[in-house]
Design a protein around this motif. Structure first.
Motif, PDB file in Angstrom:
ATOM      1  N   ILE A 123       0.970  -1.181   0.060  1.00  0.00           N
ATOM      2  CA  ILE A 123      -0.256  -0.067  -0.054  1.00  0.00           C
ATOM      3  C   ILE A 123       0.832   1.345   0.106  1.00  0.00           C
ATOM      4  O   ILE A 123       1.764   1.280   0.944  1.00  0.00           O
ATOM      5  CB  ILE A 123      -0.960   0.028   1.076  1.00  0.00           C
ATOM      6  N   GLU A 173      -8.945  -2.962  -0.057  1.00  0.00           N
ATOM      7  CA  GLU A 173      -8.729  -1.982  -1.201  1.00  0.00           C
ATOM      8  C   GLU A 173      -9.546  -0.683  -0.983  1.00  0.00           C
ATOM      9  O   GLU A 173      -8.576   0.484  -1.185  1.00  0.00           O
ATOM     10  CB  GLU A 173      -9.389  -2.463  -2.474  1.00  0.00           C
ATOM     11  N   SER A 177      -7.012   2.872  -0.468  1.00  0.00           N
ATOM     12  CA  SER A 177      -7.383   3.897  -1.200  1.00  0.00           C
ATOM     13  C   SER A 177      -7.369   5.350  -0.375  1.00  0.00           C
ATOM     14  O   SER A 177      -7.182   6.346  -1.015  1.00  0.00           O
ATOM     15  CB  SER A 177      -8.502   3.992  -2.223  1.00  0.00           C
ATOM     16  N   ARG A 178      -7.953   5.093   0.869  1.00  0.00           N
ATOM     17  CA  ARG A 178      -8.069   6.201   1.784  1.00  0.00           C
ATOM     18  C   ARG A 178      -6.789   6.687   2.282  1.00  0.00           C
ATOM     19  O   ARG A 178      -6.671   7.769   3.054  1.00  0.00           O
ATOM     20  CB  ARG A 178      -9.067   6.020   2.874  1.00  0.00           C
TER      21      ARG A 178
END
Length: 179
Positions: A123, A173, A177-178
């Protein structure tokens, strides 16, 4: 994976046994050579992968280094022992000793539990997330199926080990994405 692992070890033992008792048959030698290297290649590919997946994320490099070093030490010891056995017992003695070692190996690995299958994900992180690393790791490891997570500030990434059978990938996911 466990049946493949045990099967490959057993096939190596069969090849060694074949060499011990049929060393005067070219056909037997070639069949045993094919069996040995088929099983050896399975183990050579799967063992480092298994080591990498089972080791803790923060110690993966160390674990792989120890594994690699053990391979070289084992090649040295195996060569020295093989030469010694050849000098004392001849060619058949090397193969019989190898069969004994394979049987011991099988006895050690047979009762082991099959390792769980884990996958990993990287990530990429923002500066804001980097400044709040403790909360980020706690939230990430709270996601059901995430087994381990480690943040590497120098790379601005987090490495996540998860069980693909248990995790909700959409949740992971969305979380990634945050951040």
């Amino acid at each position: 994976m466990k049946p493949v692992f045990i099967g490959a070890i057993a096939v190596i033992g069969l090849a060694e046994l074949g060499w011990a008792f049929f060393a005067h048959s070219l056909t037997a030698i070639l069949i045993c050579l094919w069996l040995f290297f088929s099983a050896f290649n399975i183990l050579e590919a799967s063992l480092p992968s298994m080591m990498s997946k089972l080791s803790p994320l923060e110690n993966k490099g160390t674990a792989m280094g120890v594994y690699s070093s053990a391979q070289f030490v084992g090649a040295f010891i195996g060569g020295a022992m093989g030469g010694t056995l050849y000098g004392i017992f001849g060619l058949e003695g090397i193969f019989v000793a190898s069969v004994v070692l394979v049987v011991i190996w099988l006895l050690l690995v047979f009762p082991m539990q099959a390792p769980k299958h884990y996958s990993s994900k990287i990530i990429h992180l923002s500066e804001a997330t980097m400044n709040n690393s403790t909360d980020f790791i706690q939230q990430l490891t709270a996601i059901y199926g995430v087994k381990e997570a480690v943040m590497v500030p120098e790379e601005q990434v987090a490495y996540v080990k998860y069980s693909p059978d248990e995790i909700n990938m959409e949740e992971l996911e969305a979380f990634a994405s945050r951040h």
